[in-house]
Design a protein around this motif. Sequence first.
Motif: not given
Length: 453
Positions: A147, A163, A167, A264
């Motif tokens: 991230f 990833t 996200m 994140y």
Amino acid sequence: MPFPSLAELDAGDVPADGFPTVEELHVDLMELCRAHPDRITASVIGHSRLGEPIDLFTVAGGARTVVVAGGVHPNEPIGFRTIQHLARLLISQPDAYGFDATWHLVACIDPDGTRLNEQWFPAPLRRDDYYRGFYRPAPDEQVEWSFPFSHRGFGFDAPIPETSALMELFDRVAPDVFVGLHNGEFGGVYFYTNERDGALAGELSTIPAQFGLPLDVGEPEMPDLDVLADAVFRAPLTREQIDRRIARGLDDGPQAGGAGTADYLERFGTTTMIAELPYWVHPDAADLTDAGVSYREVIAAKAAALDELHELMGGILHAVRGALTIDSPFRRASAAFAVGMGAVAAAERARIASAETDRPATVAEVFGNTEAVRTFRLRFAGILRRALDAEVHAGTAAPVVRTALAELTARWEEWLAADPHAGLAPVRLNALVGVQLAALFATVRHRVVRSVA
């Protein structure tokens, strides 16, 4: 809500041993969608580096959102069985387990990496099969550690497609709770959460005993973790790890890669939890008695052994440099972990002179540090073996590669033969699934209670 009982899990579709492949997991959950189209639906949130669809299975409920991801590290497939059983619980008993929430289940976030571990998935799970077929990506190719972040001159901004898919899901649903289904390997159970609430930590700490499993109270995965309860740690953020490394005189920042899910998800105020579960257990992981050796000696021995591994892997990679023709994931992981072992050794040496190491070591600490060395040798030198072997099987191996493979294999086989735990039977999967589910439900319940209060 009570813990799911062993009887409930035995009544469900949880085998004693063995893990589904990527394809088997996909087929099973798609069949569940076809059987219950009003309760669970399938979609695709992205594609892997090799073009594999990344499935999302959604069980609709209330306004709260829970995201659960399996295969976050591709050598950790316990979560596949957990997701299979969780989906069935949410469909069959929504009032008991749904918490008036919409559940988003990412069955396998890293299908490419998982396929490279599938040779040891069939029952029975044996330690030698596990290490012979082990694969873990380089840190910058791991979903958990790719991230983006920026802190004190360190940063990362190259998330892999898997990833990026996660996200985008996070951005779309802003989860109240996220659980990444990880697992450890050997010893006992431990947890991470970003919540400082003592009630949740205390509850997590009691769960393994409900399923006959020990806590792991030995050496934590990294120093300076905040301990919330026995074997329960606050999930460290990447910026905190950087600050602590700099404070210890290690100014190289993270070993490699980027930030994790907890970093994140901080923007959404998400509650995160990870339950680390072992394939094999050992009573020493929970033994706090004096081992009759100083903690400083234990750390020094670990640092020396990891330095040796760093030099061995680095020397082989240097010797075959220019002779390798295949840019395989094994090759990239080997190069990263060779450097990583040196970084871990340096971090341990930096602790040796500190006052905190001037004390007796517990049996659990000796066990944890000894097994960390054994594990790293078999894992990471084993990945390098697979990188060299790929060249041999492709017919592209120069003599220097064949020589390096033969020498490394001989050394690796010695390490494997010296494993005193080679014959251990694995933990029954229903107990492992039970712990993950109980910890997941405890975390969701904590978040619901907090939001109502």
